[in-house]
Design a protein around this motif. Sequence first.
Motif, PDB file in Angstrom:
ATOM      1  N   ALA A 168      -7.769   6.649 -15.900  1.00 59.79           N
ATOM      2  CA  ALA A 168      -6.904   5.478 -15.684  1.00 59.79           C
ATOM      3  C   ALA A 168      -5.857   5.783 -14.605  1.00 59.79           C
ATOM      4  N   LYS A 169      -5.251   6.973 -14.674  1.00 57.69           N
ATOM      5  CA  LYS A 169      -4.250   7.351 -13.671  1.00 57.69           C
ATOM      6  C   LYS A 169      -4.886   7.462 -12.285  1.00 57.69           C
ATOM      7  N   LEU A 170      -6.067   8.094 -12.220  1.00 57.93           N
ATOM      8  CA  LEU A 170      -6.755   8.229 -10.934  1.00 57.93           C
ATOM      9  C   LEU A 170      -7.169   6.874 -10.370  1.00 57.93           C
ATOM     10  N   THR A 171      -7.573   5.985 -11.235  1.00 57.73           N
ATOM     11  CA  THR A 171      -7.929   4.631 -10.792  1.00 57.73           C
ATOM     12  C   THR A 171      -6.711   3.928 -10.217  1.00 57.73           C
ATOM     13  N   GLU A 172      -5.573   4.079 -10.898  1.00 50.69           N
ATOM     14  CA  GLU A 172      -4.330   3.483 -10.402  1.00 50.69           C
ATOM     15  C   GLU A 172      -3.929   4.108  -9.063  1.00 50.69           C
ATOM     16  N   THR A 173      -4.037   5.431  -8.966  1.00 51.61           N
ATOM     17  CA  THR A 173      -3.725   6.126  -7.715  1.00 51.61           C
ATOM     18  C   THR A 173      -4.655   5.658  -6.608  1.00 51.61           C
ATOM     19  N   ASN A 174      -5.923   5.527  -6.928  1.00 54.48           N
ATOM     20  CA  ASN A 174      -6.912   5.068  -5.950  1.00 54.48           C
ATOM     21  C   ASN A 174      -6.576   3.650  -5.469  1.00 54.48           C
ATOM     22  N   THR A 175      -6.175   2.796  -6.378  1.00 54.06           N
ATOM     23  CA  THR A 175      -5.782   1.433  -6.016  1.00 54.06           C
ATOM     24  C   THR A 175      -4.572   1.460  -5.095  1.00 54.06           C
ATOM     25  N   ASN A 176      -3.581   2.295  -5.430  1.00 44.47           N
ATOM     26  CA  ASN A 176      -2.388   2.416  -4.576  1.00 44.47           C
ATOM     27  C   ASN A 176      -2.754   2.939  -3.196  1.00 44.47           C
ATOM     28  N   LEU A 177      -3.628   3.931  -3.155  1.00 50.35           N
ATOM     29  CA  LEU A 177      -4.058   4.479  -1.863  1.00 50.35           C
ATOM     30  C   LEU A 177      -4.835   3.443  -1.051  1.00 50.35           C
ATOM     31  N   ASP A 178      -5.667   2.660  -1.715  1.00 44.05           N
ATOM     32  CA  ASP A 178      -6.388   1.585  -1.016  1.00 44.05           C
ATOM     33  C   ASP A 178      -5.416   0.589  -0.401  1.00 44.05           C
ATOM     34  N   GLU A 179      -4.356   0.259  -1.150  1.00 39.29           N
ATOM     35  CA  GLU A 179      -3.341  -0.663  -0.626  1.00 39.29           C
ATOM     36  C   GLU A 179      -2.640  -0.055   0.583  1.00 39.29           C
ATOM     37  N   LYS A 180      -2.324   1.244   0.502  1.00 40.69           N
ATOM     38  CA  LYS A 180      -1.676   1.912   1.631  1.00 40.69           C
ATOM     39  C   LYS A 180      -2.603   1.949   2.841  1.00 40.69           C
ATOM     40  N   VAL A 181      -3.875   2.228   2.611  1.00 39.59           N
ATOM     41  CA  VAL A 181      -4.845   2.245   3.708  1.00 39.59           C
ATOM     42  C   VAL A 181      -4.922   0.863   4.352  1.00 39.59           C
ATOM     43  N   ASP A 182      -4.936  -0.174   3.534  1.00 38.73           N
ATOM     44  CA  ASP A 182      -4.970  -1.539   4.074  1.00 38.73           C
ATOM     45  C   ASP A 182      -3.733  -1.812   4.928  1.00 38.73           C
ATOM     46  N   LYS A 183      -2.557  -1.411   4.435  1.00 39.68           N
ATOM     47  CA  LYS A 183      -1.316  -1.619   5.195  1.00 39.68           C
ATOM     48  C   LYS A 183      -1.348  -0.832   6.497  1.00 39.68           C
ATOM     49  N   LEU A 184      -1.781   0.432   6.430  1.00 38.76           N
ATOM     50  CA  LEU A 184      -1.847   1.262   7.636  1.00 38.76           C
ATOM     51  C   LEU A 184      -2.879   0.725   8.624  1.00 38.76           C
ATOM     52  N   THR A 185      -3.978   0.224   8.114  1.00 40.35           N
ATOM     53  CA  THR A 185      -4.993  -0.374   8.988  1.00 40.35           C
ATOM     54  C   THR A 185      -4.405  -1.588   9.695  1.00 40.35           C
ATOM     55  N   GLN A 186      -3.667  -2.407   8.963  1.00 41.11           N
ATOM     56  CA  GLN A 186      -3.041  -3.581   9.576  1.00 41.11           C
ATOM     57  C   GLN A 186      -2.000  -3.157  10.603  1.00 41.11           C
ATOM     58  N   THR A 187      -1.193  -2.150  10.255  1.00 40.96           N
ATOM     59  CA  THR A 187      -0.191  -1.638  11.198  1.00 40.96           C
ATOM     60  C   THR A 187      -0.869  -1.102  12.447  1.00 40.96           C
ATOM     61  N   ASN A 188      -1.960  -0.366  12.271  1.00 43.51           N
ATOM     62  CA  ASN A 188      -2.707   0.178  13.404  1.00 43.51           C
ATOM     63  C   ASN A 188      -3.251  -0.948  14.283  1.00 43.51           C
ATOM     64  N   THR A 189      -3.777  -1.982  13.661  1.00 47.03           N
ATOM     65  CA  THR A 189      -4.284  -3.130  14.416  1.00 47.03           C
ATOM     66  C   THR A 189      -3.152  -3.792  15.199  1.00 47.03           C
ATOM     67  N   ASP A 190      -2.009  -3.978  14.534  1.00 47.49           N
ATOM     68  CA  ASP A 190      -0.849  -4.583  15.205  1.00 47.49           C
ATOM     69  C   ASP A 190      -0.403  -3.734  16.393  1.00 47.49           C
ATOM     70  N   LEU A 191      -0.347  -2.414  16.185  1.00 46.51           N
ATOM     71  CA  LEU A 191       0.077  -1.521  17.267  1.00 46.51           C
ATOM     72  C   LEU A 191      -0.932  -1.516  18.411  1.00 46.51           C
ATOM     73  N   ASN A 192      -2.211  -1.544  18.088  1.00 51.52           N
ATOM     74  CA  ASN A 192      -3.233  -1.614  19.142  1.00 51.52           C
ATOM     75  C   ASN A 192      -3.100  -2.900  19.941  1.00 51.52           C
ATOM     76  N   ASN A 193      -2.796  -3.999  19.245  1.00 44.87           N
ATOM     77  CA  ASN A 193      -2.585  -5.268  19.950  1.00 44.87           C
ATOM     78  C   ASN A 193      -1.361  -5.189  20.852  1.00 44.87           C
ATOM     79  N   LYS A 194      -0.285  -4.559  20.360  1.00 48.11           N
ATOM     80  CA  LYS A 194       0.917  -4.406  21.178  1.00 48.11           C
ATOM     81  C   LYS A 194       0.616  -3.549  22.400  1.00 48.11           C
ATOM     82  N   VAL A 195      -0.141  -2.460  22.207  1.00 47.48           N
ATOM     83  CA  VAL A 195      -0.505  -1.596  23.334  1.00 47.48           C
ATOM     84  C   VAL A 195      -1.308  -2.390  24.359  1.00 47.48           C
ATOM     85  N   ALA A 196      -2.268  -3.176  23.881  1.00 46.53           N
ATOM     86  CA  ALA A 196      -3.086  -3.975  24.798  1.00 46.53           C
ATOM     87  C   ALA A 196      -2.206  -4.973  25.563  1.00 46.53           C
TER      88      ALA A 196
END
Length: 159
Positions: A48-76
Motif C-alpha cells: 500500500a505504501k509503495l503504491t502510494e509512493t508510486n502514485t506520488n512519483l507518477d504525479e511528479k513525473v507528469d508535472k516535470l514532463t509538463q514543465t519540460n514541455t513548457d521550457l522546450n516551448n520557451k526555448v523554441a
Amino acid sequence: METKGIEFEKKIESLEEKKKSLEDEKNTLEEKVAELNNKNADLDNKVAKLTETNTNLDEKVDKLTQTNTDLNNKVANLETELKSANSKVASVEASTQTTSQSTSNNSTKSSASSSGNTSSNVYYKNCTAAREAGAAPVHRGDPGYGPHLDRDGDGIRCE
C-alpha cells in the motif's frame, strides 16, 4: 484377559502420546500460520505504501514532463526571437555598411572638390568595412575615424 487389558492400556498410552505429539505439532503450525499472517499483513502495508509512493512519483513525473514541455516551448520561442533579432541586426548592419560606403564615397568626392570639408556621421564597424569603402587608412580627424579601430593608439586606423 489381563494381558489384553495391559495391551489396551499400552495402546491407549501410545495413542495419548501420539495425540499429545499431534497437538504440539498443531500448536506449532498454528504459531507459524499466525506468523505468516502477520508477515502477510506487513507485506500488504508495504504494498500500500509503495503504491502510494508510486502514485506520488507518477504525479511528479507528469508535472516535470509538463514543465519540460513548457521550457522546450520557451526555448523554441526564444530561438525564433533570436533568429528574428539576428536577421534585424544583419539587416541594420548591411544598411549601415551601405550607408557608410555611400557616405564615405560622397565624403571623399566632396573633400576632393572642396577643401577640407569633413563629415562626422561616417561610421565603419571594422577595418574590413573601411577598406571595402576605400577609406583605409584613416587618420584621427578624418571622416569615419573611430578609436575602436586604432589598436595601437597612434591616430591612424586600419593601417
